[in-house]
Design a protein around this motif. Structure first.
Motif, short mmCIF file in Angstrom:
data_model
loop_
_atom_site.label_atom_id
_atom_site.label_comp_id
_atom_site.label_asym_id
_atom_site.label_seq_id
_atom_site.Cartn_x
_atom_site.Cartn_y
_atom_site.Cartn_z
N ARG A 66 3.13 -18.87 -13.47
CA ARG A 66 2.44 -18.95 -13.19
C ARG A 66 1.09 -20.51 -12.89
NH1 ARG A 66 -1.31 -15.64 -14.44
NH2 ARG A 66 -0.92 -14.04 -14.35
N ARG A 98 5.80 -18.61 -17.87
CA ARG A 98 6.40 -18.16 -17.67
C ARG A 98 5.67 -17.11 -18.10
NH1 ARG A 98 11.77 -19.91 -16.63
NH2 ARG A 98 11.73 -21.48 -15.13
N GLN A 99 6.38 -16.06 -17.62
CA GLN A 99 7.18 -14.60 -17.95
C GLN A 99 8.10 -14.59 -17.25
OE1 GLN A 99 5.16 -12.83 -20.53
NE2 GLN A 99 7.38 -11.31 -20.55
N ASP A 125 9.61 -16.08 -23.97
CA ASP A 125 9.06 -16.04 -22.32
C ASP A 125 8.87 -14.69 -22.40
OD1 ASP A 125 7.96 -19.21 -21.89
OD2 ASP A 125 9.99 -19.64 -20.73
#
Lengths: 244, 244
Positions: free
Chosen positions: B64, B69-70, B185
């Motif tokens: 993002r 982070r995802q 994450d």
DNA sequence: CGGACAGTTGAACTAGCTCAACCATAGTGG
DNA sequence: CCACTATGGTTGAGCTAGTTCAACTGTCCG
């Protein structure tokens, strides 16, 4: 009639040649009215048809043991919500009508026959299921990473942009017949907190949601606020046209 | 060699007839070693190949604006992480190696030729992408609805069951070479909180994660604790065999 | 020996939850 | 036509799960 709706759906997803279009128009299926809150396909079942939404508003959701729900997606007219049933043996979520709606049920047999004849159509339907997959990933990110107001802004952007792409935006508003409780089930929040978050968004003047309708006053600012980038929707025209 | 790995992957997803298997074995592609932390496909790019993981551990993630982070999924040997690139024009997430790994790159052209010849193989690959889609939905639910300890238990169950189905479980443990930061994450938490949550899970005696390995001491209780139901993985053998 | 990376701990803070009212609206039956 | 009920929206107050920030530890590796 159903063939036409399917062709329209596929055009939203990608290119459809004249011959492929002709073949798609031949699809028969069956039109079925659905009452508010009625399930169209249920978790654990093995439907023998796929669904195309002709009119209304649907949601995909899963229920947990403790009674809580997670909504996985909303569907507007022209969407094809349960494509996965073609190749998965059992549904792992349910799809129900949020308001009184009308769906087309297309038998898998008919689709498979069409695919055998027209590989490009199969590719488009696959593509449609892949862009849904992308949407689930974005929802995962949204609910995991964004604070309540950002997440709500993001969801509003998504529904508005998808509605616009489907030609369902009138002025600066579109249908979004959800209760605050449903927004909560989608965003992973509680109803109470959705209420307060909605009020705070309202105060910004960027957006409003009332009486089952979504009003977007400044899409660009809203998108910025919700960290929204329409890339993941894989719309055919690209996002340039979208932020008009 | 690559064909064999692909055939094995497809067998995990569904039935493969003798003739289809023969055709799959003919797939060539290219083997490529990947260094730790190296991206295999990047957000925004348009790969001309699909990936099959031969050895190692991958993750799919999105970044993002704000730097967070995802992680959308982890991949173990035998998984096919980027199937969607066949029909989507641009990647909307990146895939990178968590540890030094080895992947097979299979050109889309080759896959499409195979599909044209063997529709049942196409159906299986599609099915594989659909079961991934199902996994994203489950991650959405997990991160949105479960408290930190439950969510972590759920993730551990998933990795263990998938590893078991892939024949990668040794005694009661399997590789899971993640840092606590990566767990954070994936789960939508902070590293600090993952640390504390892991300690509390450890104290239950049900599970442990250390030195890049996952130890499951009581799968049934852990699954109950994390509200884990393997249905969404769409494993061929069903879950009966899984809870051994 | 030094530096990077991963894990661990403490303490203060806050976003979102819980519980429990209360209000507004629309449909329903008498 | 009105009373009754159901549904959905709103508000307040206290609470808690998870965050933030900052320090410290252990370990591997060059």
């Amino acid at each position: 009639m159903i063939g036409e709706a399917l062709a329209k759906h596929l055009c939203r997803v990608g290119e459809l040649t004249r011959e492929d279009r002709q073949a798609v128009l031949g699809v028969k299926g069956e039109v079925r009215p659905v009452r508010r809150h009625e399930d169209i396909v249920k978790t654990g079942s093995s439907p023998t048809f796929s669904v195309l939404l002709l009119r209304g508003f649907l949601q995909r959701y899963g229920s947990r043991r403790d009674g809580s729900r997670q909504i996985h997606s909303f569907y507007i007219a022209g969407d094809a919500p349960s494509l996965e049933s073609i190749h998965l043996d059992r549904m792992d979520s349910s799809i129900c009508a949020i308001v009184s709606s009308e769906v087309a049920l297309i038998p898998h047999g008919e689709l498979l026959a069409l695919f055998a004849q027209r590989p490009a159509v199969e590719a488009l339907v696959w593509r449609s299921s892949l862009s849904q997959s992308s949407l689930f990933r974005e929802w995962l990110t949204r609910n995991s990473r964004l604070p309540a107001d950002g997440a709500m802004a993001h969801l509003f952007c998504e529904m508005y942009v998808r509605s616009k792409a489907a030609g369902l935006v009138d002025q600066n508003s579109c249908d979004m017949p959800l209760t605050q409780e449903m927004l909560a089930d989608a965003l992973g929040l509680t109803g109470v907190h959705v209420n307060r978050t909605l009020q705070s968004l309202r105060e910004t003047g960027l957006v409003d949601h009332k009486a089952g309708r979504l009003y977007v006053h400044d899409l660009r600012k809203l998108a910025n606020f919700g960290d929204f980038d329409p890339q993941y929707l894989h719309l055919r025209n690209g996002q340039a046209a979208v932020f008009s």
